[in-house]
Design a protein around this motif. Sequence first.
Motif, PDB file in Angstrom:
ATOM      1  N   SER B  12       0.821  -1.211   0.000  1.00  0.00           N
ATOM      2  CA  SER B  12       0.000   0.000   0.000  1.00  0.00           C
ATOM      3  C   SER B  12       0.862   1.271   0.000  1.00  0.00           C
ATOM      4  N   LYS B  15       3.054   1.547  -3.327  1.00  0.00           N
ATOM      5  CA  LYS B  15       2.303   1.985  -4.504  1.00  0.00           C
ATOM      6  C   LYS B  15       2.006   3.490  -4.449  1.00  0.00           C
ATOM      7  N   GLN B  16       1.635   3.972  -3.269  1.00  0.00           N
ATOM      8  CA  GLN B  16       1.335   5.402  -3.141  1.00  0.00           C
ATOM      9  C   GLN B  16       2.597   6.248  -3.316  1.00  0.00           C
ATOM     10  N   ASP B  19       3.178   6.477  -6.930  1.00  0.00           N
ATOM     11  CA  ASP B  19       2.180   7.376  -7.515  1.00  0.00           C
ATOM     12  C   ASP B  19       2.648   8.833  -7.397  1.00  0.00           C
ATOM     13  N   ASP B 263      -5.140  11.149   4.354  1.00  0.00           N
ATOM     14  CA  ASP B 263      -4.658  10.541   3.113  1.00  0.00           C
ATOM     15  C   ASP B 263      -3.163  10.332   3.271  1.00  0.00           C
ATOM     16  N   ARG B 265      -0.903   9.867   1.280  1.00  0.00           N
ATOM     17  CA  ARG B 265      -0.010  10.512   0.326  1.00  0.00           C
ATOM     18  C   ARG B 265       0.595  11.806   0.886  1.00  0.00           C
TER      19      ARG B 265
END
Lengths: 386, 386
Positions: B12, B15-16, B19, B263, B265
């Motif tokens: 998780s 991947k972020q 991104d 979030d 991110r």
Amino acid sequence: MKGISILGSTGSIGKQTLDIISRFPERFCIVGLAAGKNITLLKEQILNFKPEIVSIKDKDDAIKLSKELKSESVEILWGEKGAEVVASHTKADLVVSAMVGVSGLKPTLSAIKSRKNVALANKEVLVMAGSILTLEALKNGISLIPVDSEHSALFQALRNSKKEFVKRLILTASGGPFLNLPKEKLADVTPEMALKHPTWHMGRKITIDSATLINKALEIIEARWLFGIEPKYISVWIHPQSIVHSMVEFIDGSIIAQMSIPDMRIPISYAISYPDRLPMDGNYNMSRAFGELSFEDADRGKFPALSLAYDALEEGGTMPAVMNAANEMAVQHFLKGGLKFLNIITVVKQVMDLHKTLTGDSLDEILESDNWARRTAESIISGYEN
Amino acid sequence: MKGISILGSTGSIGKQTLDIISRFPERFCIVGLAAGKNITLLKEQILNFKPEIVSIKDKDDAIKLSKELKSESVEILWGEKGAEVVASHTKADLVVSAMVGVSGLKPTLSAIKSRKNVALANKEVLVMAGSILTLEALKNGISLIPVDSEHSALFQALRNSKKEFVKRLILTASGGPFLNLPKEKLADVTPEMALKHPTWHMGRKITIDSATLINKALEIIEARWLFGIEPKYISVWIHPQSIVHSMVEFIDGSIIAQMSIPDMRIPISYAISYPDRLPMDGNYNMSRAFGELSFEDADRGKFPALSLAYDALEEGGTMPAVMNAANEMAVQHFLKGGLKFLNIITVVKQVMDLHKTLTGDSLDEILESDNWARRTAESIISGYEN
């Protein structure tokens, strides 16, 4: 040992500053004090803190004080010039600028030009002459450290961040004592009602300014100059609990906030000890969690005073000084009982509408506009008074 | 251009992170990737980000990947040793440590010893070997930058403050999906229910840990090591809205908090860009005020998982590693449907009660205790299972 001079030592901020300093005799010494008319308290402060120099507003009071303090070695001056000498005394490292209103302008500028760091409680001087003061601060390599709880919060939240990472400043506002009062009832508000602030204990002028929310308008202008942020990147959120004192939103979506119980001694202590922090006693700690905090965007329709700040900044030049001066007059008349609460902002707006803006590049121009605004406000107010 | 290696690139956080990196090709390049079993996604990531080196858990997968990527110039390794090589690659400036659990320990240590700054998402490695890792970080002059939202908040709030000014750290906890569920209903909680976190979208293991609140226990231990603060100066407040991610209370009564929409991110972007901030798009901004935020002290009676952290830290040595390992096993069995929700914390406590603490000065001792705790947990769990 940090040498401190206080401009406005007998006012609310001045007294609290001395209270903190008295608890840390190993860190601070009082170099100078400047006061207005409270000769009794100033005398007491002189005997307690043994400053090198003091200044009081009126010559007669200075003479009286000199006689009463014959055995003390303190130098006693008077008037604006006297306050300027206190502000620039060679032994002062930091000057706390806490006179009310326009009277603090020249002494504060004097402190900056003498390369003193300034703990700024007098927001009116930045509202009136923000451009001049911040330019002088830059030229002289000194720090303007805010004392206002909101700006102290922003200063702490911003600390060491580059401006390019800042998205906006979010000033919080308690909303004052009349946040939930229906508009039609605002017409009947008395000075006694307006002087009861729900969360803060402050001086009379600023308490009324909080009730009309023009205090927040002054703070928007203050923030614009202190932090060099365009007005469109300054928001106001209503936060009735006065726990979050203000916030900075960064470009990555992070918000940094400063919180505390509402007590001016906390931002004052930070301003005089910056970049350090002072150990304040247990009463200042959050022994329990906050409970509920609420936030909502401030509606400029509901709070017309806020729009005045953005208008004044957009107009620029002498307009913010005019807004401030008109407000000072209106608040005086409201406190004396001659002007209705709702007419305070109306008067300010009318004076602003009548003003022909000057560039405001010189102190003279600013003081001239300040004077014009006071006279114009008086004349408008006399029309409202019965 | 900052060279970044990611340990756990297909999880998780991995991947972020990719991104975000994909949006800033002028600032970051991917040097290395290490993954577990998701060969399909790793292959896709290799083709997109062109790393110099990758590692996958199993040798067979590495061979398969090598065949499929014959035309690429990427070096393909496997196993723990492979991950260690990825972590120490000379071109990496920053290593994102985002493997789950104990598997990340040696590669993270490898990164530190190779003088890489580490963005740490794998809190278990600090829980297991906080003393060893922080000492190595100090010796090698590198920064351990937290990725966990709470610790990122503390890191941002503390920034550049001397430790002597800190009174305590206040970790916030959403309270998880069962905050208001009566205790008797907790017995019937299924994995599906526990995997529905009210505010955060995260991996499966951490979501269950949030439901039992042992995640907050792990975070107390993580904070203790990251910031060098004694456990008695770390508090937990329940804050269901997950807007305030944590706070630092200073000795003067000021609290600095970091807030954002929940979030991951946002803290990831801060960890990889620190000391700068990345411009994240509009979705991350607080376009409107927060509304209501609530806070209450976390009651250790109501949340027994929290006490385990203070107990484990007081005991010290290998006890935190044992707490972590027992919890990993219990969560695995809960997710498989073999262990009841309420028994997760019971199992952890039982394993801790049985542990004879070692000093934990060496990785071997820690890994040995970790192993012992897993075996012991298995045996206790088999007694609970039908």
